[in-house]
Design a protein around this motif. Structure first.
Motif, PDB file in Angstrom:
ATOM      1  N   GLU A 116      35.478  37.637  49.515  1.00  0.00           N
ATOM      2  CA  GLU A 116      35.212  36.819  50.693  1.00  0.00           C
ATOM      3  C   GLU A 116      35.864  35.445  50.572  1.00  0.00           C
ATOM      4  N   ILE A 117      35.734  34.796  49.406  1.00  0.00           N
ATOM      5  CA  ILE A 117      36.316  33.455  49.277  1.00  0.00           C
ATOM      6  C   ILE A 117      37.837  33.531  49.290  1.00  0.00           C
ATOM      7  N   TRP A 118      38.401  34.607  48.759  1.00  0.00           N
ATOM      8  CA  TRP A 118      39.856  34.804  48.804  1.00  0.00           C
ATOM      9  C   TRP A 118      40.306  35.015  50.254  1.00  0.00           C
ATOM     10  N   THR A 119      39.542  35.797  51.008  1.00  0.00           N
ATOM     11  CA  THR A 119      39.852  36.009  52.421  1.00  0.00           C
ATOM     12  C   THR A 119      39.777  34.696  53.186  1.00  0.00           C
ATOM     13  N   TRP A 120      38.764  33.890  52.900  1.00  0.00           N
ATOM     14  CA  TRP A 120      38.654  32.589  53.552  1.00  0.00           C
ATOM     15  C   TRP A 120      39.892  31.732  53.260  1.00  0.00           C
ATOM     16  N   GLY A 121      40.379  31.784  52.023  1.00  0.00           N
ATOM     17  CA  GLY A 121      41.596  31.053  51.675  1.00  0.00           C
ATOM     18  C   GLY A 121      42.796  31.584  52.436  1.00  0.00           C
ATOM     19  N   TYR A 122      42.923  32.892  52.507  1.00  0.00           N
ATOM     20  CA  TYR A 122      44.015  33.540  53.243  1.00  0.00           C
ATOM     21  C   TYR A 122      43.999  33.124  54.715  1.00  0.00           C
ATOM     22  N   LEU A 123      42.808  33.013  55.297  1.00  0.00           N
ATOM     23  CA  LEU A 123      42.660  32.642  56.700  1.00  0.00           C
ATOM     24  C   LEU A 123      42.804  31.141  56.942  1.00  0.00           C
ATOM     25  N   GLY A 124      43.011  30.383  55.877  1.00  0.00           N
ATOM     26  CA  GLY A 124      43.192  28.944  56.007  1.00  0.00           C
ATOM     27  C   GLY A 124      41.903  28.159  56.134  1.00  0.00           C
ATOM     28  N   LEU A 125      40.775  28.761  55.781  1.00  0.00           N
ATOM     29  CA  LEU A 125      39.494  28.064  55.872  1.00  0.00           C
ATOM     30  C   LEU A 125      39.262  27.130  54.693  1.00  0.00           C
ATOM     31  N   HIS A 126      40.044  27.293  53.634  1.00  0.00           N
ATOM     32  CA  HIS A 126      40.032  26.363  52.512  1.00  0.00           C
ATOM     33  C   HIS A 126      41.362  26.485  51.778  1.00  0.00           C
ATOM     34  N   GLU A 127      41.652  25.496  50.956  1.00  0.00           N
ATOM     35  CA  GLU A 127      42.861  25.503  50.128  1.00  0.00           C
ATOM     36  C   GLU A 127      42.486  25.266  48.674  1.00  0.00           C
ATOM     37  N   LYS A 128      41.359  25.819  48.258  1.00  0.00           N
ATOM     38  CA  LYS A 128      40.842  25.605  46.907  1.00  0.00           C
ATOM     39  C   LYS A 128      41.363  26.703  45.980  1.00  0.00           C
ATOM     40  N   PRO A 129      41.707  26.333  44.741  1.00  0.00           N
ATOM     41  CA  PRO A 129      42.218  27.348  43.817  1.00  0.00           C
ATOM     42  C   PRO A 129      41.144  28.345  43.396  1.00  0.00           C
ATOM     43  N   MET A 130      41.602  29.573  43.120  1.00  0.00           N
ATOM     44  CA  MET A 130      40.711  30.678  42.764  1.00  0.00           C
ATOM     45  C   MET A 130      41.300  31.424  41.580  1.00  0.00           C
ATOM     46  N   GLY A 131      40.435  31.851  40.662  1.00  0.00           N
ATOM     47  CA  GLY A 131      40.947  32.581  39.519  1.00  0.00           C
ATOM     48  C   GLY A 131      39.968  33.570  38.944  1.00  0.00           C
ATOM     49  N   LEU A 132      40.521  34.541  38.234  1.00  0.00           N
ATOM     50  CA  LEU A 132      39.744  35.549  37.521  1.00  0.00           C
ATOM     51  C   LEU A 132      39.800  35.252  36.034  1.00  0.00           C
ATOM     52  N   LEU A 133      38.655  35.233  35.379  1.00  0.00           N
ATOM     53  CA  LEU A 133      38.626  35.150  33.925  1.00  0.00           C
ATOM     54  C   LEU A 133      38.629  36.581  33.422  1.00  0.00           C
ATOM     55  N   ASN A 134      39.773  37.020  32.966  1.00  0.00           N
ATOM     56  CA  ASN A 134      40.012  38.422  32.619  1.00  0.00           C
ATOM     57  C   ASN A 134      39.573  38.711  31.173  1.00  0.00           C
ATOM     58  N   ILE A 135      38.287  38.605  30.941  1.00  0.00           N
ATOM     59  CA  ILE A 135      37.705  38.802  29.611  1.00  0.00           C
ATOM     60  C   ILE A 135      37.849  40.258  29.200  1.00  0.00           C
ATOM     61  N   ASP A 136      38.423  40.462  28.023  1.00  0.00           N
ATOM     62  CA  ASP A 136      38.564  41.815  27.477  1.00  0.00           C
ATOM     63  C   ASP A 136      39.263  42.757  28.460  1.00  0.00           C
ATOM     64  N   GLU A 137      40.156  42.187  29.285  1.00  0.00           N
ATOM     65  CA  GLU A 137      40.917  42.929  30.296  1.00  0.00           C
ATOM     66  C   GLU A 137      40.023  43.603  31.347  1.00  0.00           C
ATOM     67  N   PHE A 138      38.841  43.039  31.568  1.00  0.00           N
ATOM     68  CA  PHE A 138      37.909  43.569  32.561  1.00  0.00           C
ATOM     69  C   PHE A 138      38.568  43.722  33.927  1.00  0.00           C
ATOM     70  N   TYR A 139      39.337  42.721  34.331  1.00  0.00           N
ATOM     71  CA  TYR A 139      39.939  42.728  35.658  1.00  0.00           C
ATOM     72  C   TYR A 139      41.339  43.341  35.701  1.00  0.00           C
ATOM     73  N   SER A 140      41.868  43.791  34.584  1.00  0.00           N
ATOM     74  CA  SER A 140      43.229  44.346  34.575  1.00  0.00           C
ATOM     75  C   SER A 140      43.412  45.500  35.562  1.00  0.00           C
ATOM     76  N   PRO A 141      42.486  46.468  35.650  1.00  0.00           N
ATOM     77  CA  PRO A 141      42.676  47.525  36.658  1.00  0.00           C
ATOM     78  C   PRO A 141      42.698  46.978  38.087  1.00  0.00           C
ATOM     79  N   LEU A 142      41.875  45.982  38.366  1.00  0.00           N
ATOM     80  CA  LEU A 142      41.874  45.373  39.696  1.00  0.00           C
ATOM     81  C   LEU A 142      43.197  44.661  39.955  1.00  0.00           C
ATOM     82  N   LEU A 143      43.704  43.941  38.967  1.00  0.00           N
ATOM     83  CA  LEU A 143      44.978  43.240  39.135  1.00  0.00           C
ATOM     84  C   LEU A 143      46.114  44.228  39.381  1.00  0.00           C
TER      85      LEU A 143
END
Length: 180
Positions: A116-143
């Motif tokens: 949701e927050i990424w979508t809000w950024g895409y829609l121009g509702l904010h310009e705040k940085p967003m990141g994933l903490l990829n601990i133990d490659e938890f998010y690697s399949p998503l990436l």
């Protein structure tokens, strides 16, 4: 300094690396003078993060809907606990109180907040940085999946590039701080 909103699990997960990195992030946020904004629970990784930041002398703001105060065992030792009426207000309040966003490992709630927050950024509702903490490659399949959405033409490269990722708290904070 910045207010960093962190989305993460109300469970601990099954890897000690999740807890270790969560504690490191909490301490590092406090040491760098950032305020932690999160969902307000005292259980799971959420509680670990808040306690680590508090123990390191940091300011911690929790946001929790009234109906989850009992269910999620609200953390009443925070610098501030903001009670809201529902999940929509929770997410909006967290976003309004944040300068940047980080997602740690978590379940469907964490993913829903992240997207949701990424979508809000895409829609121009904010310009705040967003990141994933990829601990133990938890998010690697998503990436990998997200990169696939770019190659299949469903996501533009600039939109994909809005979401940073790093394997350690220090590396991710350096990337996000450079965007503030």
């Amino acid at each position: 300094m910045a207010r960093i909103c962190v989305y993460l699990g109300s469970r601990e997960g099954n890897s000690p690396a999740f807890r270790q990195a969560t504690n490191q992030l909490g301490r590092t946020l406090a040491e760098r003078g950032h305020t932690l904004v999160y969902g307000g629970a005292r259980v799971g990784l959420m509680g670990e993060l808040a306690n680590a930041a508090l123990e390191a002398g940091g300011e911690v703001i929790g946001v929790m809907p009234d109906h989850l105060v009992e269910r999620e065992q609200a953390h009443f030792g925070l610098s501030e606990l903001i009670r809201v009426r529902n999940m929509h207000e929770r997410k909006a309040t967290m976003a309004a109180n944040a300068d940047a966003f980080i997602a740690l490992p978590g379940g469907i709630g964490t993913l829903e907040e992240l997207f949701e927050i990424w979508t809000w950024g895409y829609l121009g509702l904010h310009e705040k940085p967003m990141g994933l903490l990829n601990i133990d490659e938890f998010y690697s399949p998503l990436l990998t999946f997200l990169d696939s959405t770019v190659s299949h033409g469903f996501l533009a490269s600039p939109t994909r590039e809005m979401l940073f990722d790093a394997p350690s708290p220090n590396e991710l904070l350096e990337v996000l701080e450079a965007q503030l």
